[in-house]
Design a protein around this motif. Structure first.
Motif, short mmCIF file in Angstrom:
data_model
loop_
_atom_site.label_atom_id
_atom_site.label_comp_id
_atom_site.label_asym_id
_atom_site.label_seq_id
_atom_site.Cartn_x
_atom_site.Cartn_y
_atom_site.Cartn_z
N GLY A 67 -73.24 -58.14 -32.98
CA GLY A 67 -71.85 -58.50 -33.24
C GLY A 67 -70.84 -57.49 -32.75
O GLY A 67 -69.71 -57.85 -32.40
N ALA A 68 -71.21 -56.24 -32.69
CA ALA A 68 -70.26 -55.20 -32.26
C ALA A 68 -70.15 -55.11 -30.75
O ALA A 68 -69.30 -54.38 -30.24
CB ALA A 68 -70.70 -53.85 -32.83
N VAL A 69 -71.00 -55.83 -30.03
CA VAL A 69 -70.99 -55.75 -28.57
C VAL A 69 -70.11 -56.88 -28.02
O VAL A 69 -70.42 -58.05 -28.18
CB VAL A 69 -72.42 -55.87 -27.99
N GLU A 70 -69.04 -56.53 -27.38
CA GLU A 70 -68.06 -57.51 -26.91
C GLU A 70 -68.71 -58.47 -25.92
O GLU A 70 -69.44 -58.08 -25.03
CB GLU A 70 -66.90 -56.79 -26.23
N GLY A 71 -68.43 -59.76 -26.13
CA GLY A 71 -68.91 -60.77 -25.20
C GLY A 71 -70.33 -61.23 -25.47
O GLY A 71 -70.85 -62.07 -24.76
N THR A 72 -70.98 -60.72 -26.51
CA THR A 72 -72.36 -61.13 -26.81
C THR A 72 -72.35 -62.36 -27.70
O THR A 72 -71.66 -62.40 -28.71
CB THR A 72 -73.11 -59.98 -27.51
N TYR A 73 -73.12 -63.37 -27.32
CA TYR A 73 -73.22 -64.58 -28.13
C TYR A 73 -73.90 -64.24 -29.45
O TYR A 73 -74.96 -63.63 -29.49
CB TYR A 73 -74.02 -65.65 -27.39
N ARG A 74 -73.31 -64.67 -30.55
CA ARG A 74 -73.85 -64.32 -31.87
C ARG A 74 -74.60 -65.50 -32.45
O ARG A 74 -74.01 -66.50 -32.88
CB ARG A 74 -72.72 -63.88 -32.80
N GLU A 75 -75.92 -65.40 -32.47
CA GLU A 75 -76.78 -66.43 -33.03
C GLU A 75 -76.40 -66.70 -34.48
O GLU A 75 -76.51 -67.82 -34.98
CB GLU A 75 -78.23 -65.93 -32.95
N GLU A 76 -75.90 -65.67 -35.15
CA GLU A 76 -75.55 -65.77 -36.56
C GLU A 76 -74.53 -66.88 -36.81
O GLU A 76 -74.55 -67.55 -37.84
CB GLU A 76 -74.99 -64.43 -37.03
N GLU A 77 -73.61 -67.09 -35.86
CA GLU A 77 -72.56 -68.08 -36.06
C GLU A 77 -73.12 -69.49 -36.15
O GLU A 77 -72.55 -70.36 -36.81
CB GLU A 77 -71.55 -67.99 -34.91
N LEU A 84 -84.11 -60.53 -37.71
CA LEU A 84 -84.12 -60.01 -36.34
C LEU A 84 -82.72 -59.73 -35.79
O LEU A 84 -82.59 -59.21 -34.69
CB LEU A 84 -84.85 -60.98 -35.40
N ILE A 85 -81.68 -60.09 -36.54
CA ILE A 85 -80.32 -59.79 -36.08
C ILE A 85 -79.55 -59.08 -37.19
O ILE A 85 -78.33 -59.23 -37.30
CB ILE A 85 -79.57 -61.06 -35.62
N ALA A 86 -80.27 -58.30 -38.00
CA ALA A 86 -79.64 -57.56 -39.10
C ALA A 86 -80.10 -56.11 -39.08
O ALA A 86 -81.22 -55.80 -38.68
CB ALA A 86 -79.98 -58.21 -40.44
N ASP A 87 -79.23 -55.24 -39.54
CA ASP A 87 -79.53 -53.81 -39.69
C ASP A 87 -79.35 -53.41 -41.15
O ASP A 87 -78.67 -54.12 -41.91
CB ASP A 87 -78.57 -52.98 -38.81
N THR A 92 -82.28 -54.50 -45.18
CA THR A 92 -83.06 -54.07 -46.34
C THR A 92 -82.97 -55.11 -47.45
O THR A 92 -83.98 -55.47 -48.07
CB THR A 92 -82.53 -52.71 -46.85
N ARG A 93 -81.75 -55.59 -47.70
CA ARG A 93 -81.54 -56.60 -48.74
C ARG A 93 -82.26 -57.91 -48.41
O ARG A 93 -82.96 -58.48 -49.25
CB ARG A 93 -80.03 -56.84 -48.88
#
Length: 393
Positions: A67-77, A84-87, A92-93
């Motif tokens: 999400g912080a990388v400009e122009g990257t498609y966000r699967e999350e949306e 695999l797309i969480a830090d 952890t949660r």
């Protein structure tokens, strides 16, 4: 900036057999700036050395959330947040909530059912004398297991397979996005149906009900994301682990004879396949959350980084004679399931299914042999496997 290595210049041979290319890259250094072949076609950093890959997999400076990388498609949306797309702390949660439902006991309880499905598939396949192993066995086993585990009702398997294949081995960016969107719509409906039907003794029902001590629960988007991850990762990788195990044994007659003579070697054969020709060629992307160095190579903030699991498995600095397939080998430390906080949650289930499938197949089809060349290798840099594997017995 490091020199750019265009992997498209290696042609179609790179998809069929990337190992010589990875060996050439390792000889030049453990980290490279590369241009990926189509359908990806973009530039990334590629880690090909074992020690560097192991360290990178556990490096908190390499973020999974794009999400912080400009122009990257966000699967999350489209799908929702998943592991695999969480830090941390979000990862952890999420992992803590999922592991409350996806327990070792739940996986172990599947053992008799995995054996039953395996036997039923072979009952249908073996009288025919020949088959495409992927279509008749390696695909239906894990898809049946994961659908039953999650409580997915009988559905159009062909449509689901088409969507799933497009997600993990994309033929193009637009087709990939459409497949993700279609899966999102399907899973939203499935979760709503589950909620309406009340408590169910399946994994998706357990995920809906799971609550932490502080009352925390998965949101609707997180539930959809986790169902997406479990369904896709829960069968696509195992399909190719089973297929690659059989293909590798059938092309290594001495090792096949050894395993047939002692079926206790099946576990070793599966682990060696994970190292030698694992189903995940490269880990899903990470992104440099800050400027960093890997093996002395400067990675600018925001750059994508791909970690080569297949390349690491053939690193001669970690494994002697890495291009030799040996079911007796001590494969401890292989990275086929990742390493660190993103180590594959489904590794015990994948091992259970692959070991059961291989042991039962070799026992019941002692004359098993190839019946022609395998189908094409899957496109993309994520999944390593063939579309078909003709066999006879």
């Amino acid at each position: 900036m490091a020199d750019l290595i265009d992997l498209t210049e290696y042609g179609e041979g790179f998809r069929a057999d990337p190992h010589p290319v990875y060996a050439e890259l390792r000889a030049r250094g453990p980290v490279h700036r590369v241009r990926l072949p189509e359908p990806e076609g973009y530039d990334t950093w590629l880690v090909v050395g074992y020690e560097e890959a192991r360290a990178a997999l556990a490096d908190p400076r390499l973020a999974k959330d794009a999400g912080a990388v400009e122009g990257t498609y966000r699967e999350e949306e489209v799908i929702g947040k998943h592991l695999l797309i969480a830090d941390p702390p979000q990862h952890t949660r999420l992992r803590a909530l999922v592991t409350r439902a996806f327990t070792a006991r739940r996986v172990e309880a599947l053992r008799p059912r995995v054996q039953q499905i395996t036997d039923e598939l072979l009952d249908a396949m073996l009288p025919r004398g020949r088959a495409d192993l992927v279509e008749a066995f390696a695909y239906p086993l894990p898809i049946t297991v994961i659908c039953e585990l999650l409580g997915v009702p009988e559905m159009d398997r062909a449509a689901f397979r088409e969507m799933s294949n497009e997600v993990v081995a994309p033929t193009g960016e637009e087709a990939n996005l459409r497949a993700v969107e279609r899966l999102g719509v399907y899973l939203t409906g499935l979760i709503e149906d589950k909620r309406a039907a009340g408590p169910a003794d399946d994994l998706l029902g357990a995920l809906i009900r799971t609550t932490a001590e502080d009352g925390d629960r998965l949101s609707a988007g997180e539930l959809r994301g986790m169902a997406f991850l479990l369904l896709i990762a829960g069968h696509e990788t195992t399909v190719n682990l089973i297929t690659n195990s059989v293909h590798t044994l059938l092309t290594h007659p001495e090792q096949l004879a050894a395993v047939r003579a002692d079926l206790d070697l099946v576990d070793g054969a599966v682990e060696e396949t994970l190292r030698y020709e694992g189903p995940v060629e490269n880990a899903t992307f990470r992104y440099a959350a800050e400027p960093l160095e890997i093996a002395g190579v400067a990675i600018p903030k925001g750059d994508p980084v791909m970690i080569g699991l297949t390349a690491a498995g053939r690193d001669g600095g970690r494994y002697a004679e890495p291009d030799r397939f040996d079911p007796h080998r001590d494969t401890r430390g292989h990275l086929a399931f990742g390493h660190g906080i993103h180590f594959c949650l489904g590794a015990p289930l994948a091992r259970l299914e692959a070991r059961t499938a291989l042991r039962t197949l070799l026992r019941r089809a002692p004359g098993l042999a190839l019946d022609g060349p395998p189908g094409e290798w899957l496109p993309g840099m994520l999944i390593r496997g063939v579309r078909s594997l003709p066999v006879r017995w």
